[in-house]
Design a protein around this motif. Structure first.
Motif, PDB file in Angstrom:
ATOM      1  N   LEU A 188      -3.137   4.566   6.192  1.00  0.00           N
ATOM      2  CA  LEU A 188      -1.765   4.957   5.572  1.00  0.00           C
ATOM      3  C   LEU A 188      -0.989   5.952   6.439  1.00  0.00           C
ATOM      4  CD1 LEU A 188      -3.070   5.208   2.194  1.00  0.00           C
ATOM      5  CD2 LEU A 188      -1.486   3.625   3.007  1.00  0.00           C
ATOM      6  N   GLU A 243      -8.700   4.844   4.554  1.00  0.00           N
ATOM      7  CA  GLU A 243      -7.586   4.519   3.822  1.00  0.00           C
ATOM      8  C   GLU A 243      -6.570   5.515   4.136  1.00  0.00           C
ATOM      9  OE1 GLU A 243      -8.893   2.148  -0.094  1.00  0.00           O
ATOM     10  OE2 GLU A 243      -8.894   4.380  -0.170  1.00  0.00           O
ATOM     11  N   LYS A 244      -6.846   6.880   4.577  1.00  0.00           N
ATOM     12  CA  LYS A 244      -5.951   7.803   4.747  1.00  0.00           C
ATOM     13  C   LYS A 244      -5.566   7.641   5.929  1.00  0.00           C
ATOM     14  CE  LYS A 244      -7.757  11.394   1.664  1.00  0.00           C
ATOM     15  NZ  LYS A 244      -8.287  12.924   1.596  1.00  0.00           N
ATOM     16  N   GLU A 301       2.269   2.633  -3.479  1.00  0.00           N
ATOM     17  CA  GLU A 301       1.657   3.383  -4.183  1.00  0.00           C
ATOM     18  C   GLU A 301       1.693   5.024  -4.021  1.00  0.00           C
ATOM     19  OE1 GLU A 301      -2.341   1.935  -3.542  1.00  0.00           O
ATOM     20  OE2 GLU A 301      -1.749   0.059  -4.043  1.00  0.00           O
ATOM     21  N   LEU A 302       1.992   5.411  -2.964  1.00  0.00           N
ATOM     22  CA  LEU A 302       1.792   6.625  -2.520  1.00  0.00           C
ATOM     23  C   LEU A 302       2.875   7.788  -3.304  1.00  0.00           C
ATOM     24  CD1 LEU A 302       2.045   6.334   1.433  1.00  0.00           C
ATOM     25  CD2 LEU A 302       0.107   6.687  -0.102  1.00  0.00           C
ATOM     26  N   ARG A 352       0.687  -1.113  -0.024  1.00  0.00           N
ATOM     27  CA  ARG A 352       0.077  -0.190  -0.323  1.00  0.00           C
ATOM     28  C   ARG A 352       0.814   1.087  -0.061  1.00  0.00           C
ATOM     29  NH1 ARG A 352      -3.637  -1.453   5.315  1.00  0.00           N
ATOM     30  NH2 ARG A 352      -1.364  -1.984   5.640  1.00  0.00           N
ATOM     31  N   PRO A 397      -3.506  12.895  -1.796  1.00  0.00           N
ATOM     32  CA  PRO A 397      -4.602  12.095  -1.581  1.00  0.00           C
ATOM     33  C   PRO A 397      -5.793  11.531  -2.438  1.00  0.00           C
ATOM     34  CG  PRO A 397      -5.158  14.621  -1.213  1.00  0.00           C
ATOM     35  CD  PRO A 397      -3.693  14.339  -1.820  1.00  0.00           C
ATOM     36  N   TYR A 448      -6.467   9.261  -4.333  1.00  0.00           N
ATOM     37  CA  TYR A 448      -7.023   7.973  -4.566  1.00  0.00           C
ATOM     38  C   TYR A 448      -7.506   7.503  -3.377  1.00  0.00           C
ATOM     39  CZ  TYR A 448      -4.433   8.997  -8.855  1.00  0.00           C
ATOM     40  OH  TYR A 448      -3.858   9.589 -10.040  1.00  0.00           O
ATOM     41  N   PHE A 449      -7.657   8.063  -2.275  1.00  0.00           N
ATOM     42  CA  PHE A 449      -7.799   7.403  -0.898  1.00  0.00           C
ATOM     43  C   PHE A 449      -9.023   8.081  -0.351  1.00  0.00           C
ATOM     44  CE2 PHE A 449      -3.401   7.380  -1.676  1.00  0.00           C
ATOM     45  CZ  PHE A 449      -3.138   5.919  -2.014  1.00  0.00           C
ATOM     46  N   SER A 450      -9.707   6.812   0.378  1.00  0.00           N
ATOM     47  CA  SER A 450     -11.013   7.568   1.213  1.00  0.00           C
ATOM     48  C   SER A 450     -10.422   7.868   2.542  1.00  0.00           C
ATOM     49  CB  SER A 450     -11.925   6.244   1.308  1.00  0.00           C
ATOM     50  OG  SER A 450     -11.293   5.285   2.118  1.00  0.00           O
TER      51      SER A 450
END
Length: 121
Positions: free
Chosen positions: A65, A61-62, A33-34, A30, A54, A56-58
């Protein structure tokens, strides 16, 4: 631009290149991908804020991460320190960059105002 400012910009630039390399070395896919948008070091280069895209992330998810990045921070700092031969690395703080989202919201508001002004004319 003073010598100190040049060194600060150089450190920002080096970290912006090294942090994605360090993330790609970690076991957590994960984090691979950042996208690092920007790195800003403090004046004394003791601390650095790392801004991440930010898009692509909900929100859930944030937060996950950010927890993972907090755990991986010492490994990333060590990678940067060893790669550059530094005595110490700036303490990294990871944040999602919300500036783009705010800018888009402001642009949308201006478009809406412009459209309303045209409709009134």
């Amino acid at each position: 631009m003073t010598d100190a400012q040049i060194k600060l910009k150089r450190t920002d630039s080096i970290l912006q290149e090294l942090i994605p390399e360090a993330l790609s070395q970690l076991n957590d896919n994960r984090l691979h991908e950042l996208d690092v948008i920007e790195v800003r070091c403090s004046k004394g280069r003791d601390d650095a804020k790392v801004y991440i895209d930010p898009s692509y992330f909900s929100e859930e998810e944030k937060s996950i991460l950010l927890k993972q990045l907090k755990k991986a921070r010492p490994i990333i700092e060590d990678y940067c320190m060893k790669d550059q031969g530094w005595f110490r690395s700036p303490k990294l703080k990871f944040e999602f960059d919300e500036h783009l989202k705010k800018a888009q919201t402001i642009d949308e508001l201006f478009k809406k105002i412009s459209k309303e002004n045209k409709d009134e004319s």
